[in-house]
Design a protein around this motif. Structure first.
Motif, PDB file in Angstrom:
ATOM      1  N   GLU A  18       0.905  -1.683   0.018  1.00 33.77           N
ATOM      2  CA  GLU A  18       0.328   0.011  -0.406  1.00 33.77           C
ATOM      3  C   GLU A  18       0.635   1.074  -0.179  1.00 33.77           C
ATOM      4  O   GLU A  18       0.218   2.416  -0.932  1.00 33.77           O
ATOM      5  CB  GLU A  18      -0.888  -0.060   1.420  1.00 33.77           C
ATOM      6  CG  GLU A  18      -2.024   1.362   1.546  1.00 33.77           C
ATOM      7  CD  GLU A  18      -3.083   1.076   0.085  1.00 33.77           C
ATOM      8  OE1 GLU A  18      -3.376   2.563  -0.069  1.00 33.77           O
ATOM      9  OE2 GLU A  18      -3.121   0.091  -0.391  1.00 33.77           O
ATOM     10  N   GLN A  19       1.512   0.862   0.435  1.00 39.37           N
ATOM     11  CA  GLN A  19       2.826   1.872   1.039  1.00 39.37           C
ATOM     12  C   GLN A  19       3.411   2.920  -0.283  1.00 39.37           C
ATOM     13  O   GLN A  19       3.681   3.778  -1.356  1.00 39.37           O
ATOM     14  CB  GLN A  19       3.923   2.088   1.911  1.00 39.37           C
ATOM     15  CG  GLN A  19       3.319   2.020   3.276  1.00 39.37           C
ATOM     16  CD  GLN A  19       4.647   1.997   4.147  1.00 39.37           C
ATOM     17  OE1 GLN A  19       5.283   1.146   4.235  1.00 39.37           O
ATOM     18  NE2 GLN A  19       4.184   2.190   5.311  1.00 39.37           N
ATOM     19  N   VAL A  20       3.973   1.277  -1.358  1.00 41.60           N
ATOM     20  CA  VAL A  20       4.336   1.070  -2.853  1.00 41.60           C
ATOM     21  C   VAL A  20       3.777   1.876  -3.511  1.00 41.60           C
ATOM     22  O   VAL A  20       4.151   2.822  -4.386  1.00 41.60           O
ATOM     23  CB  VAL A  20       4.904  -0.156  -2.822  1.00 41.60           C
ATOM     24  CG1 VAL A  20       5.632   0.188  -4.439  1.00 41.60           C
ATOM     25  CG2 VAL A  20       6.532  -0.404  -1.829  1.00 41.60           C
ATOM     26  N   TYR A  23       3.088   5.865  -2.823  1.00 40.00           N
ATOM     27  CA  TYR A  23       4.126   6.409  -3.139  1.00 40.00           C
ATOM     28  C   TYR A  23       4.384   6.773  -5.103  1.00 40.00           C
ATOM     29  O   TYR A  23       4.749   7.773  -5.295  1.00 40.00           O
ATOM     30  CB  TYR A  23       5.285   5.600  -3.009  1.00 40.00           C
ATOM     31  CG  TYR A  23       6.628   6.850  -3.787  1.00 40.00           C
ATOM     32  CD1 TYR A  23       6.964   7.352  -2.956  1.00 40.00           C
ATOM     33  CD2 TYR A  23       7.431   6.358  -4.266  1.00 40.00           C
ATOM     34  CE1 TYR A  23       8.276   8.183  -3.836  1.00 40.00           C
ATOM     35  CE2 TYR A  23       9.359   6.514  -4.955  1.00 40.00           C
ATOM     36  CZ  TYR A  23       9.038   7.467  -4.401  1.00 40.00           C
ATOM     37  OH  TYR A  23      10.057   8.585  -4.994  1.00 40.00           O
ATOM     38  N   LEU A  24       4.111   5.371  -5.585  1.00 37.86           N
ATOM     39  CA  LEU A  24       4.228   6.007  -7.256  1.00 37.86           C
ATOM     40  C   LEU A  24       2.829   6.609  -7.576  1.00 37.86           C
ATOM     41  O   LEU A  24       3.276   7.173  -8.735  1.00 37.86           O
ATOM     42  CB  LEU A  24       3.769   3.683  -7.852  1.00 37.86           C
ATOM     43  CG  LEU A  24       5.137   3.250  -7.411  1.00 37.86           C
ATOM     44  CD1 LEU A  24       4.307   1.814  -8.284  1.00 37.86           C
ATOM     45  CD2 LEU A  24       6.164   4.193  -8.489  1.00 37.86           C
ATOM     46  N   LYS A  25       1.348   6.666  -6.792  1.00 37.58           N
ATOM     47  CA  LYS A  25       0.693   7.562  -7.136  1.00 37.58           C
ATOM     48  C   LYS A  25       0.678   8.893  -7.083  1.00 37.58           C
ATOM     49  O   LYS A  25       0.628  10.129  -7.871  1.00 37.58           O
ATOM     50  CB  LYS A  25      -0.249   7.528  -6.461  1.00 37.58           C
ATOM     51  CG  LYS A  25      -2.021   6.650  -6.464  1.00 37.58           C
ATOM     52  CD  LYS A  25      -2.159   5.492  -5.911  1.00 37.58           C
ATOM     53  CE  LYS A  25      -3.420   7.071  -5.835  1.00 37.58           C
ATOM     54  NZ  LYS A  25      -4.682   6.618  -4.870  1.00 37.58           N
ATOM     55  N   ASN A  26       1.485   9.030  -6.218  1.00 39.47           N
ATOM     56  CA  ASN A  26       2.196  10.837  -5.901  1.00 39.47           C
ATOM     57  C   ASN A  26       3.293  11.094  -6.677  1.00 39.47           C
ATOM     58  O   ASN A  26       3.922  12.346  -6.561  1.00 39.47           O
ATOM     59  CB  ASN A  26       2.891  10.708  -4.162  1.00 39.47           C
ATOM     60  CG  ASN A  26       1.356  10.588  -3.351  1.00 39.47           C
ATOM     61  OD1 ASN A  26       0.523  11.105  -4.045  1.00 39.47           O
ATOM     62  ND2 ASN A  26       1.444  10.019  -1.792  1.00 39.47           N
ATOM     63  N   ASN A  27       4.213  10.147  -6.951  1.00 39.85           N
ATOM     64  CA  ASN A  27       5.285  10.044  -7.912  1.00 39.85           C
ATOM     65  C   ASN A  27       4.859   9.777  -9.200  1.00 39.85           C
ATOM     66  O   ASN A  27       5.529   8.763  -9.873  1.00 39.85           O
ATOM     67  CB  ASN A  27       6.300   9.234  -7.217  1.00 39.85           C
ATOM     68  CG  ASN A  27       6.291  10.342  -6.110  1.00 39.85           C
ATOM     69  OD1 ASN A  27       7.439  11.357  -5.621  1.00 39.85           O
ATOM     70  ND2 ASN A  27       6.616   9.990  -5.022  1.00 39.85           N
TER      71      ASN A  27
END
Length: 240
Positions: A18-20, A23-27
Motif C-alpha cells: 500500500e505504501q509503494v 508513493y507511485l501515485k504521488n510520484n
C-alpha cells in the motif's frame, strides 16, 4: 517523497504494498526518471505468460486505440444518419409548403413518410366530419379519437410505444391483418399544443420499433409545420 514515506525511510521499516502504491501515485514520473526498472517489472498477460510493463502499456494503448476507433465509427455513422434525416425532413417540409389544399398537404405527408423515411405505416387524422373524408384527407371527431386513442393525445410532444391491436388498426387502417393481433408500435404527435387539431403518426407491426427512448425531434418539427398550414389551406383546391 511524502511525509509517510520519509518516516518509513528513517525508521528502516520495510515498505508494504500500500505504501509503494501511494508513493507511485504521488510520484507519477518515477518510471520516467528510472526507465531501467521497466525491464524488471512484469504483469500477467491474458494468455498466462508474463510480459514486461512496456509491452503491457503498448497492449493497453492498442486496446484504447481500438475503442476510440469504434467510438469514432459510431459518431461518423450517427452523423451520416442525421444528415440523411435532415435532408429528408427538408425535402418533406418544402413539399408541405407547396401544398395548395389540405388534401395535397395530407398526400405529401403520407408520400414522404412512405418513400423518403421508409416507414411501414403513416397516418394524418384531422378533427372534422368523417363524411368529409376523401382522397388523402381523413377526418374524425374529437370524441372518436378520444375514445379510440385518447391516451396517445396527452401532452404536447410525440408519444412512442407499443400499441394494442385496436389502436394500431384505428390509426393505420391499412395495417389490419398485418402481424399478430396486438402487435405493433407507433410514434404519435398531436397537432396543436392546447387546441388540438388532430394527429400525425408513424407506425410498424414490430412492437419494439418505436419506443420511449427514441428521438422524435423531426416528428415534432413536422407537426409544428403542419399546424401552421392548417388554417391557411382550403379543404380542396379552387378550380374556378
Amino acid at each position: 517523497m511524502s511525509a509517510s514515506n520519509d518516516a518509513v525511510a528513517r525508521s528502516g521499516t520495510a515498505l508494504d504494498e500500500e505504501q509503494v502504491r501511494e508513493y507511485l501515485k504521488n510520484n507519477s514520473d518515477f518510471l520516467q526518471r528510472h526507465p531501467d526498472l521497466l525491464d524488471f517489472l512484469h504483469v500477467s498477460h491474458a494468455s498466462g505468460s508474463a510480459v514486461s510493463l512496456v509491452e503491457k502499456q503498448v497492449s493497453v494503448l492498442r486496446e484504447r486505440n481500438m475503442e476510440m476507433r469504434h467510438r469514432l465509427n459510431a459518431l461518423t455513422a450517427n452523423a451520416r444518419d442525421n444528415d440523411k434525416l435532415y435532408e429528408h425532413t427538408r425535402k418533406l417540409v418544402l413539399k408541405l409548403l407547396e401544398a395548395s389544399d389540405l388534401d395535397q398537404l395530407c398526400h405529401s405527408f403520407l408520400q414522404g413518410m412512405r418513400e423518403d423515411f421508409a416507414v411501414e405505416y403513416a397516418s394524418i387524422i384531422l378533427f372534422g366530419d368523417p363524411d368529409d373524408s376523401g382522397g388523402s384527407t381523413r377526418y374524425e371527431t374529437p370524441e372518436k379519437l378520444k375514445l379510440e386513442v385518447g391516451g396517445l393525445l396527452k401532452g404536447r410532444k410525440p408519444l412512442c410505444g407499443a400499441l394494442r391491436g385496436e389502436e394500431l388498426a384505428f390509426l393505420f387502417p391499412n395495417a389490419s391483418g398485418a402481424g399478430a393481433p396486438g402487435s405493433g408500435s407507433a410514434a404519435v404527435m398531436p397537432l396543436g399544443a392546447t387546441d388540438k387539431r388532430g394527429l400525425i403518426a408513424v407506425g410498424s407491426a414490430d412492437a419494439n420499433r418505436y419506443h420511449a427512448g427514441m428521438g422524435t425531434l423531426f416528428l415534432l418539427y413536422l407537426g409544428e409545420v403542419i399546424v401552421r398550414l392548417l388554417d391557411r389551406l382550403p379543404a380542396t383546391a379552387d378550380n374556378d
